[in-house]
Design a protein around this motif. Structure first.
Motif, PDB file in Angstrom:
ATOM      1  N   VAL A  85       0.883  -1.166  -0.005  1.00 62.08           N
ATOM      2  CA  VAL A  85      -0.059  -0.083   0.095  1.00 62.08           C
ATOM      3  C   VAL A  85       1.039   1.280   0.031  1.00 62.08           C
ATOM      4  O   VAL A  85       0.544   2.219  -0.910  1.00 62.08           O
ATOM      5  CB  VAL A  85      -0.949   0.096   1.236  1.00 62.08           C
ATOM      6  CG1 VAL A  85      -1.670   1.463   1.411  1.00 62.08           C
ATOM      7  CG2 VAL A  85      -1.815  -1.204   1.150  1.00 62.08           C
ATOM      8  N   ASP A  86       1.767   1.184   0.729  1.00 59.61           N
ATOM      9  CA  ASP A  86       2.800   2.324   0.804  1.00 59.61           C
ATOM     10  C   ASP A  86       3.557   2.718  -0.225  1.00 59.61           C
ATOM     11  O   ASP A  86       3.682   3.883  -0.835  1.00 59.61           O
ATOM     12  CB  ASP A  86       3.746   2.267   2.048  1.00 59.61           C
ATOM     13  CG  ASP A  86       4.560   3.225   2.353  1.00 59.61           C
ATOM     14  OD1 ASP A  86       4.259   4.502   1.978  1.00 59.61           O
ATOM     15  OD2 ASP A  86       5.741   3.264   2.699  1.00 59.61           O
ATOM     16  N   LYS A  87       3.725   1.455  -0.965  1.00 61.46           N
ATOM     17  CA  LYS A  87       4.713   1.592  -2.236  1.00 61.46           C
ATOM     18  C   LYS A  87       3.830   2.092  -3.366  1.00 61.46           C
ATOM     19  O   LYS A  87       4.267   2.950  -4.229  1.00 61.46           O
ATOM     20  CB  LYS A  87       5.316   0.442  -2.500  1.00 61.46           C
ATOM     21  CG  LYS A  87       6.382  -0.353  -1.825  1.00 61.46           C
ATOM     22  CD  LYS A  87       6.773  -1.272  -2.076  1.00 61.46           C
ATOM     23  CE  LYS A  87       8.351  -1.612  -1.257  1.00 61.46           C
ATOM     24  NZ  LYS A  87       9.064  -3.307  -1.428  1.00 61.46           N
ATOM     25  N   ILE A  88       2.697   1.867  -3.299  1.00 64.51           N
ATOM     26  CA  ILE A  88       1.782   2.063  -4.570  1.00 64.51           C
ATOM     27  C   ILE A  88       1.445   3.686  -4.442  1.00 64.51           C
ATOM     28  O   ILE A  88       1.344   4.321  -5.411  1.00 64.51           O
ATOM     29  CB  ILE A  88       0.304   1.257  -4.294  1.00 64.51           C
ATOM     30  CG1 ILE A  88       0.598  -0.247  -4.984  1.00 64.51           C
ATOM     31  CG2 ILE A  88      -0.807   1.836  -5.528  1.00 64.51           C
ATOM     32  CD1 ILE A  88      -0.604  -1.208  -4.724  1.00 64.51           C
ATOM     33  N   PHE A  89       1.101   4.051  -3.157  1.00 60.91           N
ATOM     34  CA  PHE A  89       0.977   5.295  -2.897  1.00 60.91           C
ATOM     35  C   PHE A  89       1.980   6.394  -3.149  1.00 60.91           C
ATOM     36  O   PHE A  89       2.020   7.268  -3.880  1.00 60.91           O
ATOM     37  CB  PHE A  89       0.394   5.791  -1.485  1.00 60.91           C
ATOM     38  CG  PHE A  89      -1.139   5.600  -1.242  1.00 60.91           C
ATOM     39  CD1 PHE A  89      -2.013   6.717  -1.487  1.00 60.91           C
ATOM     40  CD2 PHE A  89      -1.608   4.625  -0.757  1.00 60.91           C
ATOM     41  CE1 PHE A  89      -3.220   6.777  -1.223  1.00 60.91           C
ATOM     42  CE2 PHE A  89      -2.779   4.486  -0.476  1.00 60.91           C
ATOM     43  CZ  PHE A  89      -3.981   5.549  -0.773  1.00 60.91           C
ATOM     44  N   ILE A  90       3.190   5.882  -2.892  1.00 61.76           N
ATOM     45  CA  ILE A  90       4.397   6.804  -3.101  1.00 61.76           C
ATOM     46  C   ILE A  90       4.813   6.597  -4.429  1.00 61.76           C
ATOM     47  O   ILE A  90       5.341   7.379  -5.079  1.00 61.76           O
ATOM     48  CB  ILE A  90       5.687   6.249  -2.145  1.00 61.76           C
ATOM     49  CG1 ILE A  90       5.094   6.575  -0.692  1.00 61.76           C
ATOM     50  CG2 ILE A  90       7.014   6.926  -2.424  1.00 61.76           C
ATOM     51  CD1 ILE A  90       6.112   6.431   0.329  1.00 61.76           C
ATOM     52  N   TYR A  91       4.704   5.328  -5.285  1.00 65.90           N
ATOM     53  CA  TYR A  91       5.119   5.276  -6.619  1.00 65.90           C
ATOM     54  C   TYR A  91       4.242   6.244  -7.593  1.00 65.90           C
ATOM     55  O   TYR A  91       4.689   7.073  -8.332  1.00 65.90           O
ATOM     56  CB  TYR A  91       5.207   3.687  -6.953  1.00 65.90           C
ATOM     57  CG  TYR A  91       6.785   3.252  -6.666  1.00 65.90           C
ATOM     58  CD1 TYR A  91       7.769   3.712  -7.323  1.00 65.90           C
ATOM     59  CD2 TYR A  91       6.371   2.016  -5.991  1.00 65.90           C
ATOM     60  CE1 TYR A  91       8.930   2.859  -7.036  1.00 65.90           C
ATOM     61  CE2 TYR A  91       7.668   1.473  -5.575  1.00 65.90           C
ATOM     62  CZ  TYR A  91       8.926   1.953  -6.251  1.00 65.90           C
ATOM     63  OH  TYR A  91       9.975   1.380  -6.004  1.00 65.90           O
ATOM     64  N   LEU A  92       2.990   5.995  -7.144  1.00 67.17           N
ATOM     65  CA  LEU A  92       2.106   6.736  -8.033  1.00 67.17           C
ATOM     66  C   LEU A  92       2.241   8.060  -7.794  1.00 67.17           C
ATOM     67  O   LEU A  92       2.143   9.288  -8.822  1.00 67.17           O
ATOM     68  CB  LEU A  92       0.572   6.224  -7.988  1.00 67.17           C
ATOM     69  CG  LEU A  92       0.417   4.911  -8.169  1.00 67.17           C
ATOM     70  CD1 LEU A  92      -1.012   4.464  -8.038  1.00 67.17           C
ATOM     71  CD2 LEU A  92       0.487   4.900  -9.838  1.00 67.17           C
ATOM     72  N   GLY A  93       2.028   8.641  -6.526  1.00 67.97           N
ATOM     73  CA  GLY A  93       2.280  10.195  -6.295  1.00 67.97           C
ATOM     74  C   GLY A  93       3.524  10.580  -6.732  1.00 67.97           C
ATOM     75  O   GLY A  93       3.312  11.716  -7.219  1.00 67.97           O
ATOM     76  N   PHE A  94       4.587   9.775  -6.478  1.00 70.14           N
ATOM     77  CA  PHE A  94       5.925  10.375  -7.351  1.00 70.14           C
ATOM     78  C   PHE A  94       5.728  10.726  -8.625  1.00 70.14           C
ATOM     79  O   PHE A  94       6.082  11.829  -9.149  1.00 70.14           O
ATOM     80  CB  PHE A  94       7.050   9.570  -7.001  1.00 70.14           C
ATOM     81  CG  PHE A  94       8.471  10.064  -7.437  1.00 70.14           C
ATOM     82  CD1 PHE A  94       9.149  11.021  -6.631  1.00 70.14           C
ATOM     83  CD2 PHE A  94       8.809   9.702  -8.654  1.00 70.14           C
ATOM     84  CE1 PHE A  94      10.408  11.495  -7.277  1.00 70.14           C
ATOM     85  CE2 PHE A  94       9.964   9.814  -9.075  1.00 70.14           C
ATOM     86  CZ  PHE A  94      10.713  11.047  -8.648  1.00 70.14           C
ATOM     87  N   LEU A  95       5.285   9.684  -9.452  1.00 70.48           N
ATOM     88  CA  LEU A  95       5.262   9.729 -10.982  1.00 70.48           C
ATOM     89  C   LEU A  95       4.384  10.710 -11.381  1.00 70.48           C
ATOM     90  O   LEU A  95       4.483  11.433 -12.479  1.00 70.48           O
ATOM     91  CB  LEU A  95       4.950   8.387 -11.598  1.00 70.48           C
ATOM     92  CG  LEU A  95       6.121   7.252 -11.480  1.00 70.48           C
ATOM     93  CD1 LEU A  95       5.611   6.115 -11.752  1.00 70.48           C
ATOM     94  CD2 LEU A  95       7.292   7.638 -12.359  1.00 70.48           C
ATOM     95  N   LEU A  96       3.161  10.839 -10.797  1.00 77.27           N
ATOM     96  CA  LEU A  96       2.080  11.726 -11.204  1.00 77.27           C
ATOM     97  C   LEU A  96       2.686  13.315 -10.951  1.00 77.27           C
ATOM     98  O   LEU A  96       2.429  13.906 -11.815  1.00 77.27           O
ATOM     99  CB  LEU A  96       0.871  11.491 -10.346  1.00 77.27           C
ATOM    100  CG  LEU A  96      -0.369  12.584 -10.644  1.00 77.27           C
ATOM    101  CD1 LEU A  96      -0.801  12.250 -12.382  1.00 77.27           C
ATOM    102  CD2 LEU A  96      -1.565  12.187 -10.072  1.00 77.27           C
ATOM    103  N   THR A  97       3.150  13.343  -9.796  1.00 77.04           N
ATOM    104  CA  THR A  97       3.559  14.853  -9.514  1.00 77.04           C
ATOM    105  C   THR A  97       4.647  15.152 -10.200  1.00 77.04           C
ATOM    106  O   THR A  97       5.016  16.335 -10.928  1.00 77.04           O
ATOM    107  CB  THR A  97       4.144  14.740  -8.050  1.00 77.04           C
ATOM    108  OG1 THR A  97       3.189  14.426  -6.987  1.00 77.04           O
ATOM    109  CG2 THR A  97       4.494  16.264  -7.566  1.00 77.04           C
ATOM    110  N   LEU A  98       5.668  14.417 -10.528  1.00 79.01           N
ATOM    111  CA  LEU A  98       6.743  14.619 -11.447  1.00 79.01           C
ATOM    112  C   LEU A  98       6.344  14.975 -12.846  1.00 79.01           C
ATOM    113  O   LEU A  98       6.937  15.617 -13.434  1.00 79.01           O
ATOM    114  CB  LEU A  98       7.978  13.271 -11.571  1.00 79.01           C
ATOM    115  CG  LEU A  98       9.160  13.330 -12.566  1.00 79.01           C
ATOM    116  CD1 LEU A  98       9.969  14.464 -12.199  1.00 79.01           C
ATOM    117  CD2 LEU A  98       9.914  12.015 -12.234  1.00 79.01           C
TER     118      LEU A  98
END
Length: 652
Positions: A85-98
């Motif tokens: 769950v943590d990885k999904i949130f952080i990976y998606l959040g990072f890629l979308l924000t980037l």
């Protein structure tokens, strides 16, 4: 006690992203510095100020990102750190924000190319009108290059962060809840400082506009404009008493044939023409997109891209020294329709409570005219349908399913596919909209009803596309091509109109909405407000060249004077050909408001500061001179009274 090193590793991805953003934002500033190298004022102090202010606004952007990120880190239970769950949130959040930030950097470059500034209220408007904007981007820029470039840059940055263990450090350091409180509190505190104490106007530190714009950060500017799309005059600008302001304006509007209808805070007056006759010629009014005066040979252009306008200028009432009020279409519409100075913030065309105002349609309808508004795109764009439909015009546009409000009591006519030969992001080509206008003119001529046909053109706009084989410049290549096609379309319209039975009883008015570009290094780039205006009427209008300094707001009052009409006026514009006319021009940006009198320019700033300039027309440079108290108060009075009348519902 957890070590600082372990705590920082949980935030390593956020800190690394922040460093990347600051680096790219710095590089973008350098790009803009070199882009405007001939215009900016480079000294060691100015460079340090630009970069330090830029860093301040960059940190402001990051403060909002930090609050979101640290809040997530605060809330996630310790046992879930590094989980799927943590990885999904952080990976998606990072890629979308980037991806959003990379897109923003690209968008800033294209926006700068068009407007020579950071994101402003135009960008906010464009967020609303997604269809036109997306189509315009698609037709104007090589998306097959831009989109892959953005994805590649995003991929490279992601790969760098992954390879250097930013993700691994973030997922493997399970810090306690207590250790996460302070980063969140600090982030929230910094963000609140920016919300309440750091304004985008803090970047307005230099007389050189480019210095100010490069100091800003695009994302911060965008959200600042989103919050502040209208400005109360007295709150943000120096003011005088309303009594003094209205007295100064009424003195400017006085004439031998003028009688004010009340003694209160009003400019409503009766204009009586001693030579009044019952003449009711038709009027075809063309508001031409982005037609700078500098495009015409009459003003020194040697490219021969406006042969029709140049040929008709000598047969018309031709305004040689007329200034636009603003740098957007809605400002031009506001100026000619309401005959009012540009109020700070948004144009009245886009504001609430803008129906049932006293406009040119009231004058024409008092003479039993039919008033029609034509636009080749969807009139929902820039609130045109609501404004013109709510102020006495029937609408002819290329609607795409949008409907008028039930409050707007007018007739809307859709332009059918069968009437369209060419269409781009902004609407049908000028030839098509003129053909529609001529068809409607025929209908009202048969009904023996005089008409005002108001046409807003679209062809002289990026992506500069138009029908093939019309002119000798290929479609979609340059502004010059769009200008020449716009002129060509006017010529074709005029040829067709000449064969109509209503032609000899029709006056044609050609005016630009604004210049192709109004950006410059000064607060107000005076030369980039100069537009052509032509009133032509065979045997109806006496040809002459008007050299008096005047404004867009004067066009219809001058036309009414030529027609010898008596009418009620609630207009700030006056008849330029009157012996009592006082030369002046009113110009504004979203924040700056100016009065030009000969070569003297007085500019009001939204930070309650004022500057007095002498304008060198040859070099197009402004030189600061001491403030003249009377001219300052006169400048204030134009804008303060306009704002007062709108806010107090006295523009009706």
């Amino acid at each position: 006690m957890e070590s600082i090193n372990n705590i920082s590793k949980r935030y390593s991805l956020l800190l690394g992203f922040s460093a990347w953003f600051i680096l790219f934002s710095f590089l973008l500033r350098i790009v803009f510095l070199f882009w405007q190298l001939d215009e900016i004022e480079i000294t060691v102090f100015n460079l340090l100020k630009i970069l330090s202010l830029g860093l301040l606004f960059d940190v402001g952007v990051l403060s909002f990102l930090f609050v979101i990120s640290t809040f997530y880190i605060l809330l996630i239970p310790k046992r879930f750190i590094g989980s799927k769950v943590d990885k999904i949130f952080i990976y998606l959040g990072f890629l979308l924000t980037l991806l959003i930030f990379v897109f923003t950097f690209f968008a800033e470059i294209t926006f700068w190319e068009e407007f020579k500034c950071r994101f402003n209220f135009v960008a906010v408007d464009y967020l609303i009108y997604t269809f036109e904007v997306v189509q315009n981007i698609h037709e104007s820029y090589p998306l097959y290059i831009l989109i892959p470039s953005m994805l590649i840059i995003t991929g490279v940055i992601y790969f760098y962060f992954a390879k250097n263990d930013f993700f691994n450090d973030t997922f493997t350091n399970k810090i306690s809840f207590k250790s996460r409180i302070l980063p969140f509190v600090i982030s929230l505190t910094v963000m609140l400082i920016y919300v309440f104490f750091v304004s985008n106007s803090n970047a307005e530190w230099s007389k050189n506009r480019y210095n100010n714009e490069i100091s800003k950060t695009g994302i911060y500017s965008f959200f600042a404009e989103l919050r502040n799309n209208k400005l109360d005059f007295k709150t943000f600008y120096n003011s005088i008493s309303d009594e003094e302001a209205f007295q100064l304006i009424r003195n400017n509007l006085k004439d031998d044939n003028v009688k004010f209808l009340s003694n209160d805070y009003s400019i409503k007056r009766k204009i009586t023409d001693s030579l009044e006759v019952n003449t009711k010629p038709n009027v075809v009014f063309i508001l031409i997109e982005s037609m700078s005066a500098s495009f015409m040979a009459e003003f020194g252009n040697e490219k021969k891209i406006t042969p029709f306008l140049d040929s008709i200028a000598n047969k018309s009432l031709f305004f040689k020294n007329l200034q636009a009020t603003g740098n957007r279409t809605v400002r031009g519409m506001e100026a000619v329709t309401l005959s009012i100075p540009p109020t700070p913030g948004q144009s009245i065309v886009k504001r609430p409570n803008n129906s049932n105002l006293y406009t040119i349609s009231n004058v024409f309808k008092s003479k039993n005219y039919q008033c029609n508004f034509f636009y080749g795109g969807d009139g929902y764009f820039d609130n045109m349908n609501a404004f013109y439909g709510g102020n006495g015009f029937d609408i002819y546009d290329r609607g795409r399913g949008s409907v008028l409000s039930d409050k707007i009591k007018t007739t809307r006519h859709n332009i059918d596919d069968s009437e369209v030969t060419f269409e781009n992001a902004w609407g049908i080509c000028d030839e098509d909209i003129y053909n529609k206008m001529i068809k409607v003119a025929d209908e009202y001529h048969q009904k023996k009803k005089p008409f005002l046909n108001f046409v807003m053109t679209t062809s002289n706009h990026r992506p500069y596309t138009y029908p093939d084989n019309k002119i000798d410049i290929p479609s979609g290549k340059s502004r010059s091509g769009a200008v020449k096609y716009s002129d060509y379309a006017l010529q074709q319209m005029f040829k067709k109109a000449k064969n109509k039975p209503w032609f000899k009883n029709t006056i044609f008015v050609f005016v630009a909405d604004h210049c192709a570009s109004s950006a410059g290094k000064d607060e107000i780039d005076v030369a980039n407000y100069h537009i052509p205006a032509i009133i032509y009427g065979e045997n109806l209008i006496q040809p002459q060249k008007v050299t008096k300094l005047c404004s867009q707001i004067d066009i219809f009052p001058t036309l009414f004077g030529q027609l010898h009409w008596s009418y009620t006026s609630n207009f700030f514009g006056t008849d330029v050909l009157s012996k009592k006319y006082q030369e002046r021009a009113l110009m504004g940006t979203y924040l700056k408001l100016a009065l030009q009198k000969d070569k003297i320019i007085t500019i009001l700033s939204n930070k309650k500061t004022n500057t007095h300039y002498n304008w060198n027309e040859t070099s197009n440079k402004l030189k600061v001179i001491p403030v003249n108290k009377f001219e300052l108060n006169e400048t204030i009075s134009w804008y303060q009274t306009a704002d007062y009348l709108y806010l107090n519902n006295k523009l009706n």
